[in-house]
Design an enzyme around this catalytic site. Sequence first.
Site, short mmCIF file in Angstrom:
data_model
loop_
_atom_site.label_atom_id
_atom_site.label_comp_id
_atom_site.label_asym_id
_atom_site.label_seq_id
_atom_site.Cartn_x
_atom_site.Cartn_y
_atom_site.Cartn_z
N GLU A 90 5.49 -9.34 -15.49
CA GLU A 90 6.15 -8.29 -16.26
C GLU A 90 7.65 -8.38 -16.05
OE1 GLU A 90 3.48 -4.25 -16.49
OE2 GLU A 90 5.08 -4.33 -15.04
N LYS A 141 -5.16 -4.68 -14.20
CA LYS A 141 -3.88 -4.30 -14.80
C LYS A 141 -3.77 -4.73 -16.26
CE LYS A 141 -2.06 -2.75 -10.91
NZ LYS A 141 -0.93 -3.01 -10.08
N ARG A 157 -8.15 7.71 -7.95
CA ARG A 157 -8.58 8.31 -6.68
C ARG A 157 -7.61 9.44 -6.33
NH1 ARG A 157 -4.15 6.36 -3.83
NH2 ARG A 157 -3.44 4.39 -4.67
N HIS A 164 7.93 -1.06 -1.47
CA HIS A 164 6.93 -0.47 -2.37
C HIS A 164 5.94 0.44 -1.67
CE1 HIS A 164 8.37 -2.87 -5.72
NE2 HIS A 164 8.40 -3.89 -4.89
#
Lengths: 197, 499
Positions: free
Chosen positions: B206, B122, B298, B241
């Site tokens: 974040e 990330k 993907r 999520h």
Amino acid sequence: MINNNPKKLIAFDINSTKEIELSLIADNKYIFTPKKDEKVIDIKLSGSLEEQEDVNQEYQVEFSQTDDGFTMMTVNGTSYPVEILANRQNEYELLVNGVGYSFSIETPFSMQRKKMLLAQAKESPVMQLKAPIPGTVVEVLVQAGDVVKSGDTLLVLEAMKMQNAILANIKGRIRKIYVKQGDSVSQRDLLIEIERE
Amino acid sequence: MKNKKIKSILIANRGEIAVRIAKTAKKMGIKAVGVRTQKEPDAFYLSEMDYTLDFPEQEKGAIPEFLDIENLVLLAKKNKISALHPGYGYLSENARLAVRCTEEGIIFIGPTPRVIQDLGDKVIAKEIAAKGKVPMFGGSAGVVETLEDAQKIAGQIGYPLIIKACSGGGGRGMRIVRCAKELRQMYNSAVSEAQTAFNDPRVFIEKYLENPKHIEVQIVADIFGNVLHLGERECSIQRKHQKLLEEAPSPALNEDLRKKMTSAAVALAKAAGYVSLGTVEFLLDKDKNFYFMEMNTRVQVEHPVTEMITGLDLIELQIRIANGEALPLTQKDVKLNGWAIECRINAEDVQANFSPCTGTITALRLPQGKGIRIDQGVVVGSKITPFFDSMIAKLITHGANRSETIAKTFEALRQFQVRGIKTTIPFAKAVMNNEVFQSGNFDTSFIEKDLTSVVFREKDEELFAALLSINNYLEQNAPAQHQVENHDAWTLKNKIYNM
């Protein structure tokens, strides 16, 4: 053949938060016609036991097996697929259209008793927290004696690679912890006892 | 196919995606090769293959078959299979698998190892996004090594914040922290989950956006530097999520915003040197500002909604790119037509907090009709075991516009019947029937805030249930005339199997 049995039965919604959300009283009047296994259950639908005289509707109930393996239940012309998942004595777990329902079948007498027991459980000083799903205890965040409030995270349970926080559902003091980090637990295993404050 | 290098594909996956890949492979005249595991030796996906290979016998406690790079690569090499398709999940974003394939002369159907590595990290992904001038959230400059560092950054950016695993994805390895008190526990559990799930304990921090919309852009890029987008997908219907329902296009985007977001996605793919099929995920706030979240290297579970509105076969494009062919179309040729919705049908008990449900499917009735597509991983007799993901099928519907597609999906869900396990069908019905969903004005808090009941109840359903239990009780307690053993074929099969 008409079987007239005076015993009344009540379908009691186990998961309902209210004491009685829906009670159905069957007069246990069966009508069997020899051609097809057609049954008529005479049902009184009411909000509470006292109001039982208010509504008195007859439901025509039929069952059929489809070629592709479903049991269809037809009530007054509407058909839904149904399934009985579990039946322990008078307690039922069923699916209608894939939606789960839990009912216990009571007589007026056992119903009164059940209501009494429910009321007692509500006032019980000790709240038992059970595992909602089978899994592994990843972390225990409280110790015996800790004071917790509703919504506090008590422990973390990992199941199918997902971590689930187990929260306190009442305000109180931790009485006893029955599991430790790394333990595997089955569904409904006792995890923690909280003493109401 | 010109210059046909790929003659056969080892599908290193199972379930509906293995079936999906095999379908396209066969259409293209390529042999589809499936991998049989001992955990589900008679699974449905195997019957859809041209050939099946047995995964070598494992010792107890070995890593799961579809995570075993060496044995999968060896299986392809020994059987002279020209390419390997990883599907989604499992090793699909594992650079090591791509490396090992290349080393053994097997074509890996996906991006290059370097790109997988870069975008899978990330922190590096954010550097690439910056190069492509893609908007992003503020947060830690890189890896957050200690709790003290985490506290320092939290002091700078404030709460709420999110701790993410550097190697994470698919909603795992993330912790939202809303106040300083929670930081210690959340930081520690994020690190430990990152270690167990991704074998990489590194995390970063974040700023966290409360209740955003989740919108992603489908990218397709060939080795000649052609990068196209195939429009966006709306994936805001999520729980913890995990996406449950997706649609294309998104009701939140107008032409202007669509242009901005798709251009940003293309710029990011170009900055990454991306080749193959990929998805750029964004979060959209209430003021329609968007922020880069991650790029998935993907095929996505929800790729069919894009296929429905573009008329393209994404797996075919993915295979052709891996085969070294140029994209057969330009951006001008990509036309978005109508609306599509995908419902993930999971073996889950929605009413018990979506907990996974195991069992045997004893009956199955699939909806049919124009614009209805089912990508299924199960048939009657399939066993749902705790070893695998809970998704058993996907229902995809296509209509002229959003309201028509919602109505069509609802009707299709009504026809969709599964016996033997609980599924998310009643949940999907509840979403279709919800006014907030129908308005298109929803975000990731939809299930929590707007969905009053997680299941849709048909008229008088509760009455049916009460009548059914009373009826059964009366039958059980009636004087017995004869006893019939209540054994259906599937129970008997399991009994024999367990003998």
